[in-house]
Motif scaffolding. Structure first.
Motif, PDB file in Angstrom:
ATOM      1  N   VAL A 199       0.884  -1.260  -0.173  1.00  0.00           N
ATOM      2  CA  VAL A 199       0.069  -0.011   0.026  1.00  0.00           C
ATOM      3  C   VAL A 199       0.757   1.344   0.019  1.00  0.00           C
ATOM      4  O   VAL A 199       0.419   2.163  -0.794  1.00  0.00           O
ATOM      5  CB  VAL A 199      -0.975   0.010   1.437  1.00  0.00           C
ATOM      6  CG1 VAL A 199      -1.696   1.403   1.297  1.00  0.00           C
ATOM      7  CG2 VAL A 199      -1.975  -1.195   1.101  1.00  0.00           C
ATOM      8  N   GLU A 200       1.972   1.318   0.727  1.00  0.00           N
ATOM      9  CA  GLU A 200       2.723   2.310   1.092  1.00  0.00           C
ATOM     10  C   GLU A 200       3.468   2.987  -0.472  1.00  0.00           C
ATOM     11  O   GLU A 200       3.644   3.785  -0.977  1.00  0.00           O
ATOM     12  CB  GLU A 200       3.923   2.053   1.933  1.00  0.00           C
ATOM     13  CG  GLU A 200       4.945   3.316   2.093  1.00  0.00           C
ATOM     14  CD  GLU A 200       6.065   2.898   3.087  1.00  0.00           C
ATOM     15  OE1 GLU A 200       6.752   4.220   3.527  1.00  0.00           O
ATOM     16  OE2 GLU A 200       6.130   1.914   3.432  1.00  0.00           O
ATOM     17  N   ALA A 201       4.115   1.413  -1.256  1.00  0.00           N
ATOM     18  CA  ALA A 201       4.369   1.819  -2.534  1.00  0.00           C
ATOM     19  C   ALA A 201       3.419   2.520  -3.493  1.00  0.00           C
ATOM     20  O   ALA A 201       4.082   3.205  -4.127  1.00  0.00           O
ATOM     21  CB  ALA A 201       4.833   0.501  -3.217  1.00  0.00           C
ATOM     22  N   ILE A 202       2.163   1.891  -3.567  1.00  0.00           N
ATOM     23  CA  ILE A 202       1.154   2.544  -4.272  1.00  0.00           C
ATOM     24  C   ILE A 202       0.981   4.115  -3.742  1.00  0.00           C
ATOM     25  O   ILE A 202       0.733   4.709  -4.904  1.00  0.00           O
ATOM     26  CB  ILE A 202      -0.203   1.750  -4.176  1.00  0.00           C
ATOM     27  CG1 ILE A 202       0.115   0.487  -4.651  1.00  0.00           C
ATOM     28  CG2 ILE A 202      -1.542   2.651  -4.810  1.00  0.00           C
ATOM     29  CD1 ILE A 202      -1.278  -0.692  -4.525  1.00  0.00           C
ATOM     30  N   VAL A 203       0.809   4.311  -2.576  1.00  0.00           N
ATOM     31  CA  VAL A 203       0.858   5.741  -2.384  1.00  0.00           C
ATOM     32  C   VAL A 203       1.819   6.757  -2.937  1.00  0.00           C
ATOM     33  O   VAL A 203       1.690   7.816  -3.398  1.00  0.00           O
ATOM     34  CB  VAL A 203       0.474   5.788  -0.879  1.00  0.00           C
ATOM     35  CG1 VAL A 203       0.566   7.377  -0.424  1.00  0.00           C
ATOM     36  CG2 VAL A 203      -0.628   5.202  -0.246  1.00  0.00           C
ATOM     37  N   ILE A 204       2.966   6.075  -2.687  1.00  0.00           N
ATOM     38  CA  ILE A 204       4.309   6.730  -3.283  1.00  0.00           C
ATOM     39  C   ILE A 204       4.245   7.116  -4.810  1.00  0.00           C
ATOM     40  O   ILE A 204       4.382   8.118  -5.231  1.00  0.00           O
ATOM     41  CB  ILE A 204       5.752   6.200  -2.861  1.00  0.00           C
ATOM     42  CG1 ILE A 204       5.848   6.144  -1.440  1.00  0.00           C
ATOM     43  CG2 ILE A 204       6.494   6.579  -3.693  1.00  0.00           C
ATOM     44  CD1 ILE A 204       6.983   5.314  -0.755  1.00  0.00           C
ATOM     45  N   GLU A 205       3.805   6.180  -5.530  1.00  0.00           N
ATOM     46  CA  GLU A 205       3.725   6.134  -7.035  1.00  0.00           C
ATOM     47  C   GLU A 205       2.474   7.253  -7.102  1.00  0.00           C
ATOM     48  O   GLU A 205       2.873   8.050  -8.158  1.00  0.00           O
ATOM     49  CB  GLU A 205       3.245   4.728  -7.709  1.00  0.00           C
ATOM     50  CG  GLU A 205       4.515   3.731  -7.603  1.00  0.00           C
ATOM     51  CD  GLU A 205       3.746   2.469  -8.314  1.00  0.00           C
ATOM     52  OE1 GLU A 205       2.697   2.085  -8.385  1.00  0.00           O
ATOM     53  OE2 GLU A 205       4.876   1.602  -8.075  1.00  0.00           O
ATOM     54  N   ASN A 206       1.493   7.180  -6.685  1.00  0.00           N
ATOM     55  CA  ASN A 206       0.405   8.216  -6.666  1.00  0.00           C
ATOM     56  C   ASN A 206       0.878   9.433  -6.273  1.00  0.00           C
ATOM     57  O   ASN A 206       0.600  10.578  -7.106  1.00  0.00           O
ATOM     58  CB  ASN A 206      -0.679   8.073  -5.547  1.00  0.00           C
ATOM     59  CG  ASN A 206      -1.468   6.727  -6.287  1.00  0.00           C
ATOM     60  OD1 ASN A 206      -1.293   6.119  -7.175  1.00  0.00           O
ATOM     61  ND2 ASN A 206      -2.187   6.139  -5.370  1.00  0.00           N
TER      62      ASN A 206
END
Length: 436
Positions: free
Chosen positions: A403-410
């Motif tokens: 989830v953290e990786a997805i938020v960073i990408e966003n």
């Protein structure tokens, strides 16, 4: 400890490490004494095994263990003192020339590259958008009706037509010889749904129960069955049964059957609209994120650490083997899979990871706790018991990292879009849903 750092080529470095022999010997003796207090050997009581016997039995393995530990510690200390960001594992070998009373080792390794990102205001990104229209909702309603259709046998003299479920026997031959997968009995398919090749459907359309027909069928060059791809077969098909489709009415009963809380037509359409909007948001985000990442890579300059690329290749090969195993392929774990077929993708992943990491570091784009929570809450909202889903995410570090990786990408996506030259483009709902 004397530290010497050499630049070999691009990202490759070498550090020469020296360790006093006495430190190694003292640590080996210390561990052997500790081991002697608990070791069990035939003929001796626990803790009473003579040191020379313990040393003879375990000395080599303990010495090897101490060497690994001490050299590893020395390398970590040296790399830290030299402020080196090490990529991958070092290759450590004992040096031929060691000072008296010292042991020398050469550690060859790679460092992470300097990432240069050009002015993002010159980057060009196409950002797409779409709307969930009444037509899209209508289309989804029809799909749901088809999923719940029932069938009733048509009269014996009725001709097969689109939407009918047809039961057939068929056999195909190439040059007069049967081929694997070319024969079936009591095979059912929906005429007009595209389940069968075009020539097969055209031949069956208009036939009646009990009728047989022979017709040629040309397999496409890219057909999944390689043995028949690009070849023409003669098929004999016999229609055994034709059933007409009956779709449920669009009413409260259909809404109730679909589990809609507001079991009305309006409630059904509202629920479908909500789900489609969620799916559209997800697809738009991924599509626009991909466009941003492409633009970001084009504006970045860096060398790739070979060790990082190889590690990614190894992961991708293992993933491919796991996929083969899941499909039931025999000896999948031993399957020869050349990693070169994954190299372009592996290099892109490593490059993108390094570029994104630099952008995050330089612009404070790390995922904040409130962003992670908001993302998990949004994911959980589509489930019957959102609180259980939230606990499921927070209960596993691996899922939280994803989830953290997805938020960073966003965060990166929004940052680049705020800087770049953005061209807005509207696409139809159907075009968006057709994209992979």
């Amino acid at each position: 400890m004397a530290v010497t750092v050499e630049t070999l080529e691009k990202l490759e470095r070498k550090i020469t490490l020296t360790l006093p022999v006495g430190i190694i010997q003292n640590e080996v003796e210390s561990r052997l004494r500790k081991l002697a207090r608990t070791v069990k050997m035939d003929g001796f009581r626990p803790g009473k095994v003579p040191m020379n016997v313990v040393s003879q039995r375990y000395g080599y393995s303990v010495h090897y263990e101490v060497m690994n530990d001490k050299v590893g510690e020395a390398f970590a200390t040296a790399a830290n003192e030299a402020k080196l960001r090490v990529a991958g594992q070092p290759r450590i070998t004992e040096s031929e020339a060691s000072p008296e009373g010292q042991m020398a080792f050469d550690a060859v390794f790679e460092v992470f590259p300097e990432v240069k990102i050009a002015d993002l205001s010159t980057a060009e990104v196409e950002k797409i958008s779409t709307e969930v229209t009444d037509a899209a909702v209508d289309k989804t309603v029809e799909i749901l009706r088809k999923q719940r259709r029932t069938f009733a046998q048509r009269p014996h003299d009725a001709a097969a037509q689109d939407t009918d479920r047809v039961t057939v026997d068929f056999e195909g031959k190439i040059d007069g010889e049967p081929f694997a997968g070319g024969k079936a009995t009591d095979f059912q398919f929906i005429l007009g749904d595209g389940q069968m090749l075009k020539e097969f459907e055209e031949a069956t359309r208009g036939m009646k129960s009990g009728e047989s027909k022979t017709f040629p069928l040309a397999f496409p060059e890219d057909y999944h069955g390689k043995d028949v791809a690009g070849k023409t077969a003669d098929f004999l098909v016999t229609v055994k049964k034709i059933e007409a489709a009956h779709l449920p009415e669009v009413d409260g009963a259909l809404a109730k059957a679909l589990g809609i809380a507001d079991a009305t037509v309006e409630g059904l359409r509202a629920d479908i609209t909500k789900n489609l909007q969620r799916e559209v948001k997800y697809r738009l985000l991924n599509r626009n994120k991909q466009a941003v990442m492409d633009a970001l890579i084009a504006k970045a300059e860096l060398d790739l650490p070979k060790s990082s690329v190889q590690a990614e290749l190894d992961r991708m090969v293992e993933g491919a083997r796991a996929d083969l195993k899941q499909r039931g392929i025999k000896d999948a774990d031993k399957a020869p899979i050349p990693d070169d077929i994954f190299r372009p993708q592996a290099e892109r992943r490593v490059r993108l990871g390094l570029v994104v990491a630099e952008l995050v570091r330089a612009n404070d784009l790390a995922a904040k706790p409130e962003q992670i929570k908001a993302h998990i809450d949004e994911l959980a909202a589509s489930y019957e018991k959102p609180a259980d889903v939230v606990r499921w995410y927070y209960g596993d570090n691996r899922r939280m990292a994803e989830v953290e990786a997805i938020v960073i990408e966003n965060n990166v996506t929004e940052f680049v879009l705020s800087k770049a030259k953005v061209t807005e483009k509207s696409v139809s709902f159907d075009d968006l849903m057709a994209q992979n």
